[in-house]
Motif scaffolding. Structure first.
Motif, short mmCIF file in Angstrom:
data_model
loop_
_atom_site.label_atom_id
_atom_site.label_comp_id
_atom_site.label_asym_id
_atom_site.label_seq_id
_atom_site.Cartn_x
_atom_site.Cartn_y
_atom_site.Cartn_z
N ASP A 18 0.87 -1.26 0.16
CA ASP A 18 0.02 0.02 -0.10
C ASP A 18 0.92 1.21 0.06
O ASP A 18 0.33 2.43 0.32
N ARG A 19 2.35 1.17 -0.03
CA ARG A 19 3.18 2.21 -0.38
C ARG A 19 3.82 2.27 -1.71
O ARG A 19 5.06 1.84 -1.60
N PRO A 20 3.08 2.36 -2.51
CA PRO A 20 3.77 2.19 -4.25
C PRO A 20 4.78 3.43 -4.39
O PRO A 20 5.74 2.97 -5.13
N ALA A 47 -7.49 -3.85 -0.91
CA ALA A 47 -7.78 -3.57 -1.96
C ALA A 47 -6.93 -2.64 -2.86
O ALA A 47 -6.66 -2.88 -4.02
N ALA A 48 -6.52 -1.56 -2.39
CA ALA A 48 -5.84 -0.51 -2.94
C ALA A 48 -4.38 -1.08 -3.01
O ALA A 48 -3.81 -0.72 -4.05
N ALA A 49 -3.84 -1.92 -2.25
CA ALA A 49 -2.63 -2.65 -2.46
C ALA A 49 -2.42 -3.40 -3.58
O ALA A 49 -1.60 -3.60 -4.42
N ARG A 50 -3.53 -4.11 -4.00
CA ARG A 50 -3.64 -5.02 -4.97
C ARG A 50 -3.67 -4.30 -6.16
O ARG A 50 -3.10 -4.36 -7.23
N HIS A 55 -0.35 -2.13 -10.81
CA HIS A 55 0.25 -0.96 -11.85
C HIS A 55 1.82 -0.76 -11.41
O HIS A 55 2.28 0.27 -12.13
N ALA A 56 2.41 -1.58 -10.78
CA ALA A 56 3.93 -1.54 -10.41
C ALA A 56 4.71 -1.99 -11.81
O ALA A 56 4.46 -2.77 -12.36
N LEU A 79 -4.71 -13.67 -5.59
CA LEU A 79 -4.67 -14.34 -6.89
C LEU A 79 -5.12 -13.86 -8.23
O LEU A 79 -4.40 -13.76 -9.15
N GLU A 80 -6.26 -13.16 -8.06
CA GLU A 80 -6.82 -12.65 -9.25
C GLU A 80 -6.03 -11.36 -9.49
O GLU A 80 -5.97 -10.99 -10.89
N ALA A 81 -5.56 -10.55 -8.54
CA ALA A 81 -4.56 -9.36 -9.03
C ALA A 81 -3.48 -9.91 -9.45
O ALA A 81 -2.62 -9.39 -10.40
N LEU A 82 -2.77 -10.93 -9.08
CA LEU A 82 -1.50 -11.48 -9.62
C LEU A 82 -1.69 -11.73 -11.13
O LEU A 82 -0.84 -11.62 -11.74
N GLU A 83 -2.74 -12.32 -11.56
CA GLU A 83 -3.05 -12.55 -12.95
C GLU A 83 -2.94 -11.50 -13.88
O GLU A 83 -2.57 -11.71 -14.93
N GLN A 84 -3.19 -10.16 -13.22
CA GLN A 84 -2.95 -9.01 -14.15
C GLN A 84 -1.64 -8.32 -13.97
O GLN A 84 -1.30 -7.24 -14.18
N THR A 85 -0.36 -9.00 -13.53
CA THR A 85 0.92 -8.65 -13.17
C THR A 85 1.67 -9.66 -13.99
O THR A 85 1.43 -10.96 -14.30
#
Length: 271
Positions: A18-20, A47-50, A55-56, A79-85
């Motif tokens: 959560d600290r991008p 949620a914001a961290a994901r 976007h990292a 896992l859902e977020a990881l699929e977008q990275t």
């Protein structure tokens, strides 16, 4: 047994997801960064961290993502977020069984974080899992899972249960050809304690040590780097071995294959 390739160490720096604004700096200062979706992030910020993770824009080859435990409701969202990275090296918090790793396929390389009584108990089976490339242990969650209140004695040393768990994770990792990562040193002002533990970790066979502050990186790197005299000895004894057969005497010491393996490990750290 050959140890699984693991070249992200020796200093792995945790960074809250959560600290991008810290992502790139953390990666610049350490050998690899652990973007943390678990304990470092409050529930209402996950949620914001994901989103930050998605976007990292940093080198995925030097990024580890710590996801929430498989037993929690946050795991599926992670896992859902990881699929977008592009991130594929995943640290699974509070790994307690191989069942918790079933959600991953062979696109992922896993670091099993055994930090509860159940996780330490299941360490042999977890270490044998084909997707597990490394294992790590954690003292504070371990003691909490036992109903304890502190992982260390008043003098700062680990209590016996923590020492046992550290050794068990190291042994099971090695027995299955996997790398082992030592736990964080949470006392940020105890530089001497960190240095002693990291030095012991390197000498014992750990491949890396995790840390929670950039100032700890240099201490860990120095601890894993053999001193000049040791490097000179290692290269000399390996050179001597090329002219010998079997066991031989070198500088007053008996040298056999285990000693030569120690020497090869020393040279590998400075190569």
């Amino acid at each position: 047994m050959r140890v699984t390739s693991f070249d992200l160490g020796p200093a792995l720096l945790f960074c809250p997801a959560d600290r991008p604004e810290r992502f790139r700096t953390a990666l610049e200062r350490a050998d690899a960064v652990i973007l943390d979706l678990e304990d470092a992030v409050l529930p209402d910020a996950k949620a914001a961290a994901r989103v930050n993770l998605i976007h990292a824009d940093i080198d995925p080859e030097r990024v580890i993502v710590r996801v929430n435990p498989p037993s929690t409701g946050h795991f599926a969202a992670d896992l859902e977020a990881l699929e977008q990275t592009p991130f594929r090296t995943i640290m699974v918090a509070k790994t307690e069984s191989t069942e918790g790793l079933a959600a991953f396929d062979d696109r992922f390389s896993l670091i099993a974080l055994c930090e509860t009584a159940r996780g330490i108990h299941a360490a042999p089976e977890i270490a044998a899992h084909p997707l597990v490339a490394a294992m790590m242990w954690g003292a504070e969650d371990l003691v909490a899972s036992l109903g304890g209140t502190s992982s260390r004695t008043p003098g700062g040393a680990y209590r016996e249960i923590a020492r046992y768990s550290r050794s068990r994770v190291l042994l099971e990792s090695g027995a299955h050809g996997k790398a082992a990562i030592d736990a964080v040193h949470i006392d940020l002002d105890d530089v001497q304690g960190l240095e002693e533990e990291a030095t012991d970790a390197a000498a014992s066979g750990f491949r890396a040590t995790a840390c929670i502050h950039p100032n700890q990186v240099a201490v860990i790197r120095a601890a894993y780097l053999p001193d000049e005299a040791t490097v000179v000895w290692a290269r000399a004894v390996l050179a001597a071995a090329e002219q010998e057969r079997g066991v031989f005497r070198f500088e007053g010491r008996m040298v056999d294959e285990p000693v030569l393996r120690h020497a090869r490990s020393v040279v590998a750290r400075v190569s």
